[in-house]
Structures are given as C-alpha cells and as structure tokens.
Scaffold this motif. Structure first.
Motif, PDB file in Angstrom:
ATOM      1  N   THR A  23       0.822  -1.218   0.000  1.00  0.00           N
ATOM      2  CA  THR A  23       0.000   0.000   0.000  1.00  0.00           C
ATOM      3  C   THR A  23       0.855   1.268   0.000  1.00  0.00           C
ATOM      4  N   PRO A  24       1.684   1.479  -1.016  1.00  0.00           N
ATOM      5  CA  PRO A  24       2.547   2.673  -1.007  1.00  0.00           C
ATOM      6  C   PRO A  24       1.731   3.958  -0.926  1.00  0.00           C
ATOM      7  N   LEU A  25       2.248   4.881  -0.121  1.00  0.00           N
ATOM      8  CA  LEU A  25       1.595   6.186   0.081  1.00  0.00           C
ATOM      9  C   LEU A  25       2.142   7.164  -0.964  1.00  0.00           C
ATOM     10  N   VAL A  26       1.284   7.593  -1.862  1.00  0.00           N
ATOM     11  CA  VAL A  26       1.709   8.492  -2.944  1.00  0.00           C
ATOM     12  C   VAL A  26       1.262   9.919  -2.641  1.00  0.00           C
ATOM     13  N   GLN A  27       2.247  10.787  -2.485  1.00  0.00           N
ATOM     14  CA  GLN A  27       1.976  12.222  -2.330  1.00  0.00           C
ATOM     15  C   GLN A  27       1.722  12.802  -3.720  1.00  0.00           C
ATOM     16  N   CYS A  28       0.583  13.475  -3.873  1.00  0.00           N
ATOM     17  CA  CYS A  28       0.247  14.039  -5.175  1.00  0.00           C
ATOM     18  C   CYS A  28       0.183  15.557  -5.094  1.00  0.00           C
ATOM     19  N   ILE A  29       0.993  16.210  -5.911  1.00  0.00           N
ATOM     20  CA  ILE A  29       0.832  17.643  -6.149  1.00  0.00           C
ATOM     21  C   ILE A  29       0.323  17.703  -7.583  1.00  0.00           C
ATOM     22  N   THR A  30      -0.988  17.816  -7.713  1.00  0.00           N
ATOM     23  CA  THR A  30      -1.560  17.637  -9.051  1.00  0.00           C
ATOM     24  C   THR A  30      -2.605  18.692  -9.340  1.00  0.00           C
ATOM     25  N   ASN A  31      -3.141  18.646 -10.547  1.00  0.00           N
ATOM     26  CA  ASN A  31      -4.033  19.720 -10.995  1.00  0.00           C
ATOM     27  C   ASN A  31      -5.443  19.565 -10.434  1.00  0.00           C
ATOM     28  N   SER A  32      -6.148  20.711 -10.395  1.00  0.00           N
ATOM     29  CA  SER A  32      -7.453  20.759  -9.745  1.00  0.00           C
ATOM     30  C   SER A  32      -8.531  20.020 -10.540  1.00  0.00           C
ATOM     31  N   VAL A  33      -8.238  19.683 -11.802  1.00  0.00           N
ATOM     32  CA  VAL A  33      -9.221  18.965 -12.624  1.00  0.00           C
ATOM     33  C   VAL A  33      -9.317  17.503 -12.184  1.00  0.00           C
ATOM     34  N   VAL A  34      -8.197  16.899 -11.822  1.00  0.00           N
ATOM     35  CA  VAL A  34      -8.128  15.438 -11.699  1.00  0.00           C
ATOM     36  C   VAL A  34      -7.829  14.941 -10.283  1.00  0.00           C
ATOM     37  N   VAL A  35      -7.925  15.813  -9.298  1.00  0.00           N
ATOM     38  CA  VAL A  35      -7.564  15.405  -7.928  1.00  0.00           C
ATOM     39  C   VAL A  35      -8.360  14.174  -7.497  1.00  0.00           C
ATOM     40  N   ASN A  36      -9.662  14.215  -7.687  1.00  0.00           N
ATOM     41  CA  ASN A  36     -10.499  13.129  -7.189  1.00  0.00           C
ATOM     42  C   ASN A  36     -10.253  11.812  -7.927  1.00  0.00           C
ATOM     43  N   VAL A  37     -10.180  11.865  -9.251  1.00  0.00           N
ATOM     44  CA  VAL A  37      -9.983  10.616  -9.993  1.00  0.00           C
ATOM     45  C   VAL A  37      -8.588  10.045  -9.724  1.00  0.00           C
ATOM     46  N   THR A  38      -7.627  10.921  -9.453  1.00  0.00           N
ATOM     47  CA  THR A  38      -6.268  10.447  -9.152  1.00  0.00           C
ATOM     48  C   THR A  38      -6.244   9.702  -7.816  1.00  0.00           C
ATOM     49  N   ALA A  39      -6.846  10.301  -6.784  1.00  0.00           N
ATOM     50  CA  ALA A  39      -6.885   9.629  -5.473  1.00  0.00           C
ATOM     51  C   ALA A  39      -7.669   8.318  -5.581  1.00  0.00           C
ATOM     52  N   ASN A  40      -8.800   8.351  -6.275  1.00  0.00           N
ATOM     53  CA  ASN A  40      -9.600   7.127  -6.408  1.00  0.00           C
ATOM     54  C   ASN A  40      -8.874   6.045  -7.185  1.00  0.00           C
ATOM     55  N   SER A  41      -8.116   6.419  -8.199  1.00  0.00           N
ATOM     56  CA  SER A  41      -7.370   5.419  -8.978  1.00  0.00           C
ATOM     57  C   SER A  41      -6.328   4.726  -8.103  1.00  0.00           C
TER      58      SER A  41
END
Ligand code: ATP
Ligand code: TZP
Ligand code: MG
Ligand code: MG
Length: 269
Positions: A23-41
């Motif tokens: 369960t690697p913990l991924v820190q995301c500094i990402t764009n406001s369009v895709v925050v939710n789909v990125t976390a869910n993926s």
C-alpha cells in the motif's frame, strides 16, 4: 539486466502484488481537474493517496511518502513553490518522483518550471508526445493539454531526455513507449475511451509513482504501471456504455485486474 518482454511481464505481475501488499503512500501535487480521480485510482489499485501540496507541508511529507507525483496541470504559485520544496526533500530522502509536464511547451510559466524540475532529476517523466518533445527542447508543445505529435516521433527526444535526467521517460498514446535512454519497450494495451475522460494520463502518472515505490528498477516499474493501467482500461471498456460509465468501470477494473489477466492480455514488445 534481462529486459525481454516476457521478463518484464513477470516483473509486472510481481510489482502489482507488491503494490497491493505494501500500500505505497503516494503524495500528489496535481491539478485541480483530476484530484479526485487520481486519489480514487490509487485507492482502487491498492495504493494510498495524499494530496499534500502547500509550502511548509509538501517538503516534510515528501520525506515520509513512498512516492511523489508532480503534475503541472494547473500550477498555481503556491503549488509551484510546493513542488520545488517537495522535490528537494524527495531527492534528499530517496523518495522516487514522477514529473507529468502537462501542457509544457504550449504555456510559458509551466515550461520554465519544467526546465527547473528536469534539472533536479525526476525518477520518471511521463507525458504525451508533444509534452515530451517540448521538455526535451525539441518541440513547441501540443494543443493545450492534448498531444499533436505521434508517440514514435517523440522517441529520440525521450531517449535524450532519459540520458539527461538519468531516469526513465514514458510517452503515452495509442502505443506507450518507455525508455531509460538505452532500452525501449512498447506497450500496445489501452483503449481510446481513456482519451474521452479527463485524468486518463494524469492518474497514470500517480500509478507510476506507486509502482516506483516498490522496486528500485524504475524501468520495470514504469512498464508495470502502464501495463496494469492499460489492461485495466481494456477490461473497463468491455463493460462500459460510454465515457461516463467507463470512468466508473475503470476504478473497478484497477481493483480487479490480476496477474492471470495481465499475462493473457499484456502486449509488450
Ligand atoms: P492527452 O492529454 O494528449 O490525452 P495524456 O497525458 O492524457 O495525453 P494519453 O496519451 O491520453 O495521456 O495517455 C493516457 C493513457 O491512455 C495511456 O495509458 C495510454 O496508453 C492510453 N491511450 C491514449 N490514447 C489511446 C488510444 N488511442 N488507444 C488506446 N489507449 C490510449
Ligand atoms: N486542464 C488542465 S490540466 C487538465 C485539464 C483539462 C487535465 C488533463 O488531464 P490528462 O490526464 O492529461 O488528459
Ligand atoms: Mg489523455
Ligand atoms: Mg496529460
């Protein structure tokens, strides 16, 4: 190192098991369009996500995260500062980090930032063909966030970019290409529906950071991330009625995809 397609397919299956076990913990500094789909993926795959993207927190967090994603999609001034802070801390701590140079070449502020970030040695650079050409100094970018060049035309630029960073470069498209400047692997899986939802490429960058966290062979983990993600997209497309249901089916497929399916469907060459 043995890098035949068959060996990389074996490594893909074991890396997928490792991601789910650790369960690697991924820190995301990402764009406001895709925050939710990125976390869910990431969660669907079996990894963990944290969107820690403000100065003062991004650096300290990068030392404890398993992997870091730096995505330039909507780079506010606060995020730009947080990215540089996080990358400096990640480099110091040995945390692998993925750079997604969204729309670089087409827009000036992020193009300048991408130049600075590339000099800091990203573990993986992942972009569409126009973005990779622009980051390598061989093109002027695409049409906003979309590519206007073919994947194969970006291969020489991808190779030279990998040599410059000392890392891995992945060019996304109908057939994805991965290189470390020496070896080249193509992955022919995927589905056009991935281009009909936002975040199709951005979430893949996060998945690459999760895989990079479980093995030091980042050429193999990048191939693994793309193979798992694009085989999942094929499973999702077979059940979807269109882009809306594809987005939902994609999350289910990231959770369901297994080693047997990857061995059956994986198209590495
Ligand atoms: P763009 O903004 O140009 O869409 P991107 O950063 O979203 O670029 P994509 O090229 O869309 O990146 O790649 C994201 C994922 O979609 C990759 O896994 C890739 O394999 C897949 N993909 C893209 N185009 C196709 C296609 N025509 N057929 C199959 N899979 C595709
Ligand atoms: N605008 C700025 S970032 C972004 C859009 C639409 C998301 C791009 O997502 P992807 O995964 O590169 O298609
Ligand atoms: Mg896309
Ligand atoms: Mg993109």
């Amino acid at each position: 190192m043995t890098r035949t397609p068959d060996h990389l397919l074996d490594l893909t299956c074991s890396a997928l098991e490792e991601v789910r076990a650790r369960t690697p913990l991924v820190q995301c500094i990402t764009n406001s369009v895709v925050v939710n789909v990125t976390a869910n993926s990431l969660l669907a795959l079996g990894a963990s996500a944290a969107m820690v993207d403000i100065p003062g927190e991004a650096g300290p967090f990068a030392t404890v995260a398993s992997g870091l994603l730096v995505n330039l999609g909507t780079p506010t001034s606060e995020q730009r500062e947080a990215m540089l802070e996080a990358v400096a801390a990640a480099s110091e701590a040995g945390t692998p980090w993925v750079l997604d140079p969204v729309a670089v070449g087409a827009l000036p502020v992020r193009t300048a930032l991408a130049g600075r970030l590339v000099d800091l040695g990203p573990t993986v650079v992942r972009g569409n063909a126009s973005e990779i050409l622009a980051v390598a100094g061989a093109g002027a970018g695409g049409r906003g966030v979309d590519a206007s060049d073919g994947v194969e035309s970006a291969l020489p630029a991808a190779r030279s970019l990998a040599e410059r960073t000392g890392g891995v470069v992945a060019v996304s498209g109908p057939v994805d290409v991965v290189t470390d400047g020496r070896d080249v692997i193509r992955i022919a899986n995927g589905h056009p529906l991935l281009t009909r939802i936002t975040g199709g490429g951005c979430a893949l960058g996060a998945v690459m950071a999760a895989f990079a966290a479980v093995d030091d062979d980042r050429f193999a983990t990048t191939v693994a991330a793309i193979t798992v993600y694009t085989v999942a997209a094929e499973l999702a497309a077979a059940r979807a009625a269109g882009p809306g249901s594809f987005g939902v089916e994609m999350l289910d497929a990231l959770a369901a995809v297994d080693a047997d399916t990857i061995r059956r469907l994986g198209m590495l060459s």
